[in-house]
Design a protein around this motif. Structure first.
Motif, PDB file in Angstrom:
ATOM      1  N   GLY A  44      -6.755   2.844   0.066  1.00 57.94           N
ATOM      2  CA  GLY A  44      -6.004   1.585   0.102  1.00 57.94           C
ATOM      3  C   GLY A  44      -6.106   0.911   1.455  1.00 57.94           C
ATOM      4  N   LEU A  45      -6.023   1.722   2.496  1.00 61.62           N
ATOM      5  CA  LEU A  45      -6.108   1.182   3.862  1.00 61.62           C
ATOM      6  C   LEU A  45      -7.469   0.545   4.106  1.00 61.62           C
ATOM      7  CD1 LEU A  45      -4.026   1.283   6.138  1.00 61.62           C
ATOM      8  CD2 LEU A  45      -5.223   3.243   7.072  1.00 61.62           C
ATOM      9  N   ALA A 102      -5.654   8.544  -1.467  1.00 59.68           N
ATOM     10  CA  ALA A 102      -5.304   7.239  -2.051  1.00 59.68           C
ATOM     11  C   ALA A 102      -4.858   6.269  -0.955  1.00 59.68           C
ATOM     12  CB  ALA A 102      -4.201   7.412  -3.092  1.00 59.68           C
ATOM     13  N   ILE A 103      -4.057   6.765  -0.014  1.00 53.50           N
ATOM     14  CA  ILE A 103      -3.615   5.902   1.093  1.00 53.50           C
ATOM     15  C   ILE A 103      -4.824   5.458   1.912  1.00 53.50           C
ATOM     16  CG2 ILE A 103      -2.316   5.812   3.264  1.00 53.50           C
ATOM     17  CD1 ILE A 103      -0.267   7.641   2.043  1.00 53.50           C
ATOM     18  N   MET A 150      -4.965  14.387  -2.668  1.00 53.72           N
ATOM     19  CA  MET A 150      -5.149  13.113  -3.365  1.00 53.72           C
ATOM     20  C   MET A 150      -4.213  11.984  -2.906  1.00 53.72           C
ATOM     21  SD  MET A 150      -7.741  12.866  -5.187  1.00 53.72           S
ATOM     22  CE  MET A 150      -7.453  11.525  -6.323  1.00 53.72           C
ATOM     23  N   PRO A 151      -2.894  12.243  -2.710  1.00 51.37           N
ATOM     24  CA  PRO A 151      -2.031  11.131  -2.266  1.00 51.37           C
ATOM     25  C   PRO A 151      -2.509  10.506  -0.955  1.00 51.37           C
ATOM     26  CG  PRO A 151      -0.688  12.951  -3.015  1.00 51.37           C
ATOM     27  CD  PRO A 151      -2.098  13.452  -2.987  1.00 51.37           C
ATOM     28  N   PHE A 152      -2.997  11.357  -0.046  1.00 52.23           N
ATOM     29  CA  PHE A 152      -3.424  10.829   1.249  1.00 52.23           C
ATOM     30  C   PHE A 152      -4.813  10.193   1.152  1.00 52.23           C
ATOM     31  CE2 PHE A 152      -0.186  14.031   1.944  1.00 52.23           C
ATOM     32  CZ  PHE A 152       0.739  13.267   2.620  1.00 52.23           C
ATOM     33  N   PHE A 176       1.843   6.632  -6.539  1.00 49.09           N
ATOM     34  CA  PHE A 176       0.724   7.480  -6.958  1.00 49.09           C
ATOM     35  C   PHE A 176       1.029   8.955  -6.681  1.00 49.09           C
ATOM     36  CE2 PHE A 176      -3.137   9.832  -5.906  1.00 49.09           C
ATOM     37  CZ  PHE A 176      -3.812   9.749  -7.117  1.00 49.09           C
ATOM     38  N   ALA A 232       1.246   3.966  -2.779  1.00 49.27           N
ATOM     39  CA  ALA A 232       0.837   5.334  -2.447  1.00 49.27           C
ATOM     40  C   ALA A 232       1.929   6.311  -2.857  1.00 49.27           C
ATOM     41  CB  ALA A 232       0.556   5.453  -0.959  1.00 49.27           C
ATOM     42  N   LEU A 252       0.838  -1.206   0.000  1.00 50.06           N
ATOM     43  CA  LEU A 252       0.000   0.000   0.000  1.00 50.06           C
ATOM     44  C   LEU A 252       0.872   1.255   0.000  1.00 50.06           C
ATOM     45  CD1 LEU A 252      -2.679   1.599   0.428  1.00 50.06           C
ATOM     46  CD2 LEU A 252      -2.319   1.304   2.871  1.00 50.06           C
ATOM     47  N   PRO A 269       2.116  24.027  -5.097  1.00 47.58           N
ATOM     48  CA  PRO A 269       0.748  24.468  -5.379  1.00 47.58           C
ATOM     49  C   PRO A 269       0.102  25.090  -4.141  1.00 47.58           C
ATOM     50  CG  PRO A 269       1.092  22.181  -6.039  1.00 47.58           C
ATOM     51  CD  PRO A 269       2.278  22.582  -5.237  1.00 47.58           C
ATOM     52  N   PRO A 270      -0.727  26.129  -4.310  1.00 50.10           N
ATOM     53  CA  PRO A 270      -1.412  26.704  -3.143  1.00 50.10           C
ATOM     54  C   PRO A 270      -2.418  25.701  -2.562  1.00 50.10           C
ATOM     55  CG  PRO A 270      -2.139  27.756  -5.190  1.00 50.10           C
ATOM     56  CD  PRO A 270      -1.057  26.818  -5.563  1.00 50.10           C
ATOM     57  N   LEU A 309      -6.332  19.810  -4.468  1.00 47.18           N
ATOM     58  CA  LEU A 309      -6.372  18.392  -4.845  1.00 47.18           C
ATOM     59  C   LEU A 309      -4.971  17.781  -4.906  1.00 47.18           C
ATOM     60  CD1 LEU A 309      -8.957  17.925  -7.732  1.00 47.18           C
ATOM     61  CD2 LEU A 309      -8.997  16.898  -5.471  1.00 47.18           C
ATOM     62  N   SER A 310      -3.996  18.574  -5.331  1.00 47.44           N
ATOM     63  CA  SER A 310      -2.631  18.036  -5.463  1.00 47.44           C
ATOM     64  C   SER A 310      -2.121  17.553  -4.106  1.00 47.44           C
ATOM     65  CB  SER A 310      -1.687  19.089  -6.035  1.00 47.44           C
ATOM     66  OG  SER A 310      -1.553  20.166  -5.130  1.00 47.44           O
ATOM     67  N   TRP A 311      -2.501  18.243  -3.031  1.00 46.42           N
ATOM     68  CA  TRP A 311      -2.052  17.868  -1.685  1.00 46.42           C
ATOM     69  C   TRP A 311      -2.877  16.722  -1.112  1.00 46.42           C
ATOM     70  CZ3 TRP A 311       2.405  19.781  -0.054  1.00 46.42           C
ATOM     71  CH2 TRP A 311       2.848  20.992  -0.600  1.00 46.42           C
ATOM     72  N   PHE A 344      -8.622  24.407  -6.859  1.00 50.05           N
ATOM     73  CA  PHE A 344      -8.319  23.139  -7.526  1.00 50.05           C
ATOM     74  C   PHE A 344      -6.967  22.586  -7.078  1.00 50.05           C
ATOM     75  CE2 PHE A 344      -6.735  20.638 -11.150  1.00 50.05           C
ATOM     76  CZ  PHE A 344      -7.781  19.725 -11.271  1.00 50.05           C
ATOM     77  N   SER A 345      -6.026  23.489  -6.775  1.00 44.92           N
ATOM     78  CA  SER A 345      -4.679  23.047  -6.383  1.00 44.92           C
ATOM     79  C   SER A 345      -4.671  22.236  -5.092  1.00 44.92           C
ATOM     80  CB  SER A 345      -3.763  24.251  -6.205  1.00 44.92           C
ATOM     81  OG  SER A 345      -3.676  24.948  -7.400  1.00 44.92           O
ATOM     82  N   TRP A 362       1.063  11.602  -9.523  1.00 47.49           N
ATOM     83  CA  TRP A 362       0.075  12.680  -9.397  1.00 47.49           C
ATOM     84  C   TRP A 362       0.772  14.041  -9.433  1.00 47.49           C
ATOM     85  CZ3 TRP A 362      -4.831  13.592  -9.980  1.00 47.49           C
ATOM     86  CH2 TRP A 362      -5.461  14.638  -9.320  1.00 47.49           C
ATOM     87  N   PHE A 408       7.034  20.384  -2.890  1.00 46.60           N
ATOM     88  CA  PHE A 408       5.811  19.568  -2.845  1.00 46.60           C
ATOM     89  C   PHE A 408       6.159  18.095  -2.655  1.00 46.60           C
ATOM     90  CE2 PHE A 408       3.058  16.628  -5.135  1.00 46.60           C
ATOM     91  CZ  PHE A 408       1.827  16.866  -4.543  1.00 46.60           C
ATOM     92  N   PHE A 446       0.216  16.647 -12.330  1.00 47.79           N
ATOM     93  CA  PHE A 446      -0.751  17.646 -11.876  1.00 47.79           C
ATOM     94  C   PHE A 446      -0.671  18.963 -12.656  1.00 47.79           C
ATOM     95  CE2 PHE A 446      -2.795  20.735  -9.076  1.00 47.79           C
ATOM     96  CZ  PHE A 446      -3.994  20.087  -8.860  1.00 47.79           C
ATOM     97  N   ILE A 499       0.650  25.596 -13.065  1.00 49.61           N
ATOM     98  CA  ILE A 499       1.069  25.427 -11.667  1.00 49.61           C
ATOM     99  C   ILE A 499       2.455  24.801 -11.650  1.00 49.61           C
ATOM    100  CG2 ILE A 499       0.644  23.809  -9.754  1.00 49.61           C
ATOM    101  CD1 ILE A 499      -2.161  24.601  -9.730  1.00 49.61           C
ATOM    102  N   SER A 500       3.285  25.215 -10.702  1.00 44.79           N
ATOM    103  CA  SER A 500       4.604  24.576 -10.549  1.00 44.79           C
ATOM    104  C   SER A 500       4.516  23.558  -9.424  1.00 44.79           C
ATOM    105  CB  SER A 500       5.667  25.611 -10.194  1.00 44.79           C
ATOM    106  OG  SER A 500       5.744  26.587 -11.197  1.00 44.79           O
TER     107      SER A 500
END
Lengths: 673, 161
Positions: free
Chosen positions: B119-120, B115-116, B111-113, A367, A364, A360, B99-100, B107-109, B104-105, A371, A393, A375, A387-388
């Motif tokens: 999965g969990l 996903a975890i 989504m990974p969590f 992903f 993760a 997992l 990303p701020p 989501l970048s922060w 919409f930004s 992502w 990040f 992004f 976006i950068s």
């Protein structure tokens, strides 16, 4: 010559088509001669592709500047070994390298299995040749390395070329791309066997046993390729960054993460007949991520310093990926019946569960990186806003994930298969946890306050104790029984189950690398303008610029800063960072000087001149513990080699299965124990 | 002398001196104050993925003007937030190094969590599903079979010794 090279590729492409059709039709019509002929075509493909490679390399080394590829990526002044490396310095050549490696792998697979897996082999061959055919299609018809320079209707010889990018003229660049490609391309073999087993509805795990070593070897090549790339970036780019979260670097990490997950979860299938669907998904994901990685490099989907010049091949790659993923998904869904698990999970607190959590977290991380890489593209497409997504990040998201993964690396060996009691867990965890806690307390006492660094060092010791305890307990048992000393007993223990203990050595390598990564929390740097006689002070070092020395040769002009390094008045050595300007490509580069030590590296970059050419600009860095990363690589190499040595005892992976309930409960518990 | 001139110009080192005569020199622009703001801004030169604080190329086509701008604004007494906002106003959110955490930004922060978490939940669901399997579904083992397994275990153990 170029015509012969192009002809070889055309013939090889035709033969891949023959090999695909011959394998499938031979299987369908039950014609073994046709199947055999299709297999032999694989050897012919190798000879033809090798011939094309020979012609390109000969042209590069001989300086045939009528050829566009030679003129763009080589020049007369370059040493022969860099002329050779120009083979993969450009788009077409690197695709030819990929094609050559896959042809070589395919030939080895066909030879190794010439008397085995007769049912599966036609499909294995057809899948390998489909991938080979795709790359041959690209280098034959879309981006040929054998194009010549034309003016009007005549071929012209430009006399000299632009040369290889100066940044690539470094020794690790001679081996980094081929090694990384060996890893990328190599995963086609486990993928081909996995798909062939799905097509032929194999009830067993033959493909797993067959491709186990392939998977380990290609995983090692992926690891080695990534580390070599990091080593190149560290030594060449001038600021000591070994990982920049560049999209192409990220792309190389993605299949590594999924293949690492596969190497762990495959043990569940071997030992307990579990996670069969998941393993199929991981093998397929690794293969497609390898293709995705090369797609990113070549299509300009994301901006990257590593990317080749944009060309028309993007559509072909996306088409290949789309068809491949759709076909694989259909096959897996259609064959779910054959992928049913054979055992049940008995407890959340078990080795099986730790493998699940390990998978997992690896996925993760994969992903999160994918992502973050995509992004900016997604954001621009959906919102129109650029976006950068850079290093900060990726560090913020991946450091906690990485630390949790490190924790699981230590937990795995402490938990028993099937189930662990609270008492046994307490006993197993006490030493590693106490060790980690004591280390953190000591580091805090010495003034270290960086939370991630404290956690990382603590977890590194946690994992090291947990792994070394496994070695110690096993070796001690052998030592008592056979009267051997502990070291000999540890060697014997490792030899009895090479995959398990080789795997533990690889875990120790990961610990070493994490120590190296953590050291970056304490990096120091200083940038200063200095005239001869002036001194830069950094982290206890005194760097005195003695003089500047100019040089000039066919390839470049350069200026060296001769710097005397001392500490507390004691002279340690003289370092000579250099600033160069390559004549053919008209590009400047920095040749840094590094004083490598186990505890820290002193890294000096001569950035140029200032103040009317009177002063040199010196950038000095101290990178604590960075050597642990490179040492970790060699431990990883040793661990992988151990994994590949056949085990002395062959029964350790006898599958565990619950076959029923014994009439007398105590009889059943005797078996379980 | 001529060779030295060629090397100097070829190495592109004269340009820095000329620039230094008119503007603050690049070396003075790597001060901790400028770096503090620079960590929040991405280097957009296209060569590295660093921030304006970390980019080691003193003559970087993006970072050098960016650092000069930061220095000027700091000299004028502007706050860090104001300086960063002025970069965003000029070039959009792509000026930021990450990303701020809004719109919409975000989501970048997240989504990974997410996903975890998914999965969990999937793993726990899977484990529970297998644990719920009734033990009664397993057949009772014939004692003869049990004895065969015992013999096999003993033989395997003997081989290991």
């Amino acid at each position: 010559m170029e015509n012969l090279g192009a002809l070889s590729l055309v013939l090889a492409f035709c033969l891949t088509i023959y090999s695909i059709l011959g394998s499938l039709v031979g299987k369908w019509k039950k014609n073994p001669f046709l199947t055999l002929s299709a297999e032999r075509a694989v050897y012919c493909v190798w000879f033809l592709v090798a011939g094309a490679v020979g012609i390109l390399v000969y042209s590069l080394i001989g300086g045939d500047f009528r050829m566009a590829y030679v003129a763009e990526h080589s020049n007369r002044a370059m040493p022969p070994y860099y002329k050779f490396a120009s083979w993969w310095g450009g788009q077409a050549g690197s695709l030819l390298l990929w094609t050559f490696l896959l042809a070589s792998y395919s030939a080895v697979v066909v030879f190794q299995n010439r008397r085995k897996f007769r049912d599966m082999m036609p499909y294995v061959v057809s899948i390998l040749m489909t991938v080979e055919g795709f790359f041959l299609l690209l280098i034959t018809f879309i981006v040929s390395p054998f194009l010549v320079l034309m003016q009007g209707k005549g071929i012209i010889d430009v006399g000299d070329g632009q040369g290889l990018n100066p940044l690539l003229q470094y020794w690790t660049m001679l081996i980094h791309p081929p090694v990384l490609y060996l890893g990328y391309v190599g995963f086609t073999v486990p993928f081909a066997f996995a798909i062939a087993s799905l097509i032929t509805k194999q009830p067993g795990d033959d493909w797993i046993y067959t491709t186990r070593r392939w998977a380990i070897v290609t995983w090692f090549f992926q690891s080695a390729g990534i580390i070599l790339g990091a080593g190149w970036a560290y030594a060449v780019l001038g600021w000591g960054g070994y990982w920049g979260w560049d999209p192409v670097e990220n792309a190389s990490l993605l299949p590594w993460l999924t293949s690492t997950a596969f190497l762990h979860s495959v043990m569940m299938q071997e030992k307990k007949g579990m996670m069969k669907i998941w393993n199929m998904v991981l093998v397929a994901a690794t293969f497609f991520l390898c293709i995705f990685g090369t797609t990113l490099t070549r299509t300009g989907l994301v901006a990257s310093v590593h990317a080749f010049a944009q060309s028309q091949i993007g559509g072909y790659f996306f088409g290949f990926l789309g068809i491949g993923i759709a076909g694989t998904t259909y096959l897996i869904l259609d064959r779910l019946e054959y992928l049913k698990t054979e055992a049940r999970l008995e407890s959340v607190v078990s080795r099986e569960s730790s493998f699940l959590f390990n998978n997992l977290i690896l996925l993760a991380s994969c992903f999160a990186i994918l992502w973050g890489t995509l992004f900016p593209v997604i954001s621009e497409k959906l919102t129109g806003e650029k976006i950068s997504v850079d290093g900060p990040f990726f560090n913020k998201v991946n450091i906690p994930i990485g630390l949790f993964l490190l924790f699981l690396t230590g937990v795995g060996p402490l938990v028993a298969w099937r189930r662990s009691s609270a008492e046994s867990l307490k006993k197993a965890f006490i030493a590693p946890t106490a060790g980690a806690a004591i280390l953190i307390a000591v580091l805090v006492a010495f003034g270290i306050r960086h939370p991630y660094a404290l956690m990382s060092f603590g977890l590194c010791l946690f994992v090291a104790i947990s792994v070394l305890t496994e070695f110690y307990k096993g070796a001690q048992a052998i030592s008592i029984k056979d009267g051997k000393n502990l070291l000999a007993a540890a060697v014997e223990l490792t030899h009895r189950n090479t995959r398990r203990y080789g795997g533990y050595v690889v875990h120790l390598a990961i610990v070493m690398m994490f120590i190296g990564f953590t050291g970056s929390a304490f990096n120091k740097d200083a940038t200063q303008q200095v005239a001869p006689g002036d001194t830069v002070h950094i982290a206890g070092y005194d760097l005195k610029l003695l003089k500047l020395v100019d040089s000039d040769n066919e390839n470049y002009v350069g200026r060296k800063a001769i710097i005397e390094v001392s500490t507390n008045g004691k002279v340690l050595q003289t370092m000579e960072p250099e600033h160069r300007f390559y004549k053919a490509s008209k590009q400047p580069t920095s040749e840094v000087a590094i004083r490598r030590r186990l505890t820290e590296d002193l890294y000096i970059n001569f950035a140029g001149m200032s103040d009317g050419d009177a002063k040199g600009v010196i950038q000095a860095y101290v990178f604590p513990l960075v050597s642990c990363i490179w040492i970790g690589f060699w431990i990883l190499f040793a661990g992988t080699v151990i994994c590949l040595v056949p085990s002395k005892v062959r029964l350790q992976y006898a599958r565990t299965e619950v076959i029923g309930i014994a009439k007398k409960p105590h009889a059943a518990s005797q078996i379980h124990n | 002398m001529q060779r030295r001139k060629f090397i100097t110009s070829a190495l592109g080192l004269g340009a820095a001196a000329i620039a230094a005569a008119q503007e603050p020199d690049p070396v003075s622009l790597v001060s901790p104050e400028i770096r503090r703001v620079g960590t929040k801004l991405a280097c957009r030169c296209g060569v590295c993925n660093n921030t304006v604080a970390d980019c080691a190329m003193l003559e970087c086509s993006y970072c050098l003007p960016a650092r000069r701008k930061i220095a000027e604004m700091q000299k004028a007494g502007q706050s860090d937030e104001f300086i960063v906002a002025s970069f965003v106003k000029e070039s959009g959110v792509s000026a930021l190094s990450q990303p701020p955490t809004e719109g919409f930004s975000l989501l970048s922060w997240v989504m990974p969590f997410v996903a975890i978490a998914i999965g969990l939940i999937a793993i726990l669901f899977w484990i529970k599903r297998y644990q719920r399997q009734p033990a009664g579904a397993l057949p009772e083992i014939d004692p003869a079979m049990l004895n065969r397994y015992r013999d096999r275990i003993e033989k395997d153990m003997a081989k290991n010794e």
